[in-house]
Design a protein around this motif. Structure first.
Motif, PDB file in Angstrom:
ATOM      1  N   ALA A 510       0.838  -1.207   0.000  1.00  0.00           N
ATOM      2  CA  ALA A 510       0.000   0.000   0.000  1.00  0.00           C
ATOM      3  C   ALA A 510       0.870   1.252   0.000  1.00  0.00           C
ATOM      4  O   ALA A 510       1.931   1.300   0.639  1.00  0.00           O
ATOM      5  N   ARG A 511       0.425   2.247  -0.754  1.00  0.00           N
ATOM      6  CA  ARG A 511       1.077   3.548  -0.854  1.00  0.00           C
ATOM      7  C   ARG A 511       2.430   3.499  -1.575  1.00  0.00           C
ATOM      8  O   ARG A 511       3.182   4.470  -1.528  1.00  0.00           O
ATOM      9  N   VAL A 512       2.770   2.367  -2.211  1.00  0.00           N
ATOM     10  CA  VAL A 512       3.988   2.292  -3.040  1.00  0.00           C
ATOM     11  C   VAL A 512       3.549   2.165  -4.496  1.00  0.00           C
ATOM     12  O   VAL A 512       2.792   1.262  -4.850  1.00  0.00           O
ATOM     13  N   SER A 513       4.023   3.103  -5.316  1.00  0.00           N
ATOM     14  CA  SER A 513       3.608   3.100  -6.715  1.00  0.00           C
ATOM     15  C   SER A 513       4.218   1.908  -7.458  1.00  0.00           C
ATOM     16  O   SER A 513       5.273   1.404  -7.075  1.00  0.00           O
ATOM     17  N   THR A 516       7.858   2.654  -8.455  1.00  0.00           N
ATOM     18  CA  THR A 516       8.804   2.538  -7.335  1.00  0.00           C
ATOM     19  C   THR A 516       9.041   1.077  -6.976  1.00  0.00           C
ATOM     20  O   THR A 516      10.172   0.647  -6.726  1.00  0.00           O
ATOM     21  N   TRP A 517       7.946   0.322  -6.974  1.00  0.00           N
ATOM     22  CA  TRP A 517       8.073  -1.102  -6.630  1.00  0.00           C
ATOM     23  C   TRP A 517       8.922  -1.851  -7.669  1.00  0.00           C
ATOM     24  O   TRP A 517       9.734  -2.720  -7.310  1.00  0.00           O
TER      25      TRP A 517
END
Length: 534
Positions: A510-513, A516-517
């Motif tokens: 959650a809250r990681v694009s 970015t992941w």
């Protein structure tokens, strides 16, 4: 070197021994009662190859009987699959002990049904004892759940499981009635399967004897059943109900089974025909090679899938080898006896005698030279044929590249190793081969270039066959799949992977694009590679 095959009688025993006392009516009745068939089934009479006299009256199964056997097998298999491996192991080890303790009964049965010598029959007893002990003691190692490397180190718990296929169909031949019947059923049973088997009618008693002993050892009712009848009658029903097919027999039949198994999307293991070569290199010990050739060509009257039918001998030692081989062959004792007093027994069926006779007669008519044997011996019994060595065999002769499956071998010379390998490989078959050399490393190097599933160095076939921890099977037209070793039991299982993902998987938290992941995972993969993680 004698070339007139009409003047070479082989040392013989008396004709037509009586059936052994162990083969009592009570025993035969008990065994035939093990056939899965209706009480009022039609019956077929088998004859003893030694004499041609009636041996047993065996019930014949119908397609409906095959259906019923599979229904019982499926019910029994569920309980059997849930039986702990340790308990299955104890049953197999008791079976091992019973086979050895009651071997004389088995030897008498095999000789009476098949016509082989007692020494050849004894090899089947030892083979089955070894097979039972091996799989009893190795099965847990092969079948128990195994941890596998997970997708994400520490976070993915991955396990490989092995489940039995269900009901395995085994179709076994007449030439090695104990080895091919019990030998293929043992790992299937140990893996938790039920087995429905169709042994060849001619040697059904030996297969039924193995089933009888396995039941005495503790195998539950219904787990291993046998049906008897023609393949043309029972084959379609056997295939329609099988979860896996294990077949030993002709290449033509094997191709059909493979096609039908493919249509049903089930697995199949097939050991088929062979035209096995033996190569005698220029540095071979000639006396040992000649002795090895006798052992390679004439066991069970040549009715052995892995026996040698083609001999390639280096030119420099050809004459010496042939002289030694012929001399040993002419000393073989051909006859019928329920003891260890003879070297070569009878062929098993009239059709096999017909094939052997036609192959030899065709070769002689087209210019082949008979160095030993070359004729039937009706004075000994209806199906005897002398151990036969031929030379001057050419490609227009039937036996040049067709399997004879009898006590017949052709001898050829070669100039160098490259020619020997090329000629040994000039066949669509690829079951077994033999290479002879005083230099073990050289022999193994040549062996590795021969197109065959098993190759023996300074041995005929027993070294590879007896190495039961290693796989055995054919290449090309000699089949597919393997028996023995880990392959011999895992083929009867379905593989299942259970992967338990903990904490974090491949989807972004959650809250990681996603971008970015992806960057995080890319870095992780580079670290794993740099640190040597597979």
């Amino acid at each position: 070197m004698v070339t007139d095959h009409a003047i070479r009688p082989t040392t013989t025993t008396t004709r037509g021994p009586a059936l052994p006392a162990s083969l009592t009516p009570a025993l035969l009745t008990r065994l035939t009662a093990r056939v899965s068939a209706a009480a009022d089934a039609e019956r077929v009479t088998t004859n003893s190859p030694y004499t041609g006299v009636p041996l047993a009256d065996i019930p014949v199964s119908t397609p409906a009987d095959v259906e019923d056997a599979h229904t019982r097998a499926r019910a029994a298999q569920k309980t059997w699959a849930a039986t702990p491996i340790e308990k299955r192991k104890r049953i197999l080890l008791r079976f091992h002990d019973l086979v050895l303790a009651r071997q004389d009964e088995a030897l008498d049965l095999m000789q009476a049904e098949n016509g082989k010598t007692r020494r050849d029959a004894f090899l089947e007893v030892t083979d089955i004892a070894i097979t039972a002990r091996y799989y009893a003691r190795k099965a847990a190692r092969y079948l128990n759940p195994k941890r596998r490397r997970g997708a994400i180190p520490l976070l993915t718990h991955t396990t490989e499981l092995r489940h039995p296929k269900g009901v395995v169909t085994v179709i076994s031949p007449w030439n090695y009635p104990l080895s091919m019947a019990a030998g293929d059923a043992i790992p299937a049973l140990m893996a938790g399967n039920a087995v429905v088997q169709k042994p060849d009618t001619q040697t059904a008693l030996t297969a039924l004897w193995a089933l009888d002993l396995m039941r005495e050892a503790g195998l539950p009712d219904g787990v291993w059943q046998m049906v008897v009848g023609r393949g043309t009658s029972l084959g379609p029903t056997l295939m329609d109900n099988a979860d896996y097919m294990m077949f030993t027999g002709s290449t033509a039949s094997g191709r059909k089974i493979a096609r039908d198994a493919g249509e049903r999307l089930i697995g199949a293991s097939l050991e088929l025909g062979g035209k096995n070569p033996m190569i005698v290199l220029d540095d071979a010990d000639i006396e040992k090679a000649a002795e090895g050739a006798v052992a390679a060509c004439f066991p069970s009257a040549g009715q052995l899938c892995v026996s040698v039918e083609r001999l390639y001998v280096a030119e420099s030692v050809h004459d010496a080898f042939v002289a030694a081989f012929v001399a040993r062959t002419e000393k073989l004792k051909l006859g019928a006896a329920y003891d260890y007093g003879v070297d070569v027994g009878s062929l098993t069926t009239p059709s096999q005698l017909k094939t052997v006779t036609e192959h030899v007669d065709d070769a002689v008519a087209k210019g082949a030279t008979v160095l030993a044997g070359g004729r039937a011996r009706p004075d000994l019994g209806p199906l005897f044929y002398e151990p036969t060595i031929l030379t001057d065999v050419t490609s227009d002769m039937t036996l040049y590249d067709h399997e004879t499956f009898g006590p017949v071998v052709s001898v050829h010379s070669f100039r160098d190793v490259e020619e020997a390998i090329e000629r040994a490989n000039a066949t669509p078959y690829g079951l077994n081969a033999s290479v002879w050399s005083r230099n073990g490393a050289r022999g193994r190097a040549v062996a590795a270039r021969v197109h065959a599933g098993t190759v023996n160095v300074n041995e005929a076939f027993a070294a590879a066959w007896g190495s039961i921890d290693a796989p055995m099977g054919g290449m090309g037209d000699s089949g597919l799949g393997r028996r023995h070793g880990v392959d011999g039991i895992l083929k009867y299982t379905e593989t299942q992977t259970v992967a338990h993902q903990r904490l974090q998987g491949f989807t972004p938290p959650a809250r990681v694009s996603p971008e970015t992941w992806a960057t995080v995972l890319t870095g992780a993969l580079k670290v794993l590679k740099a640190t040597g993680v597979r």
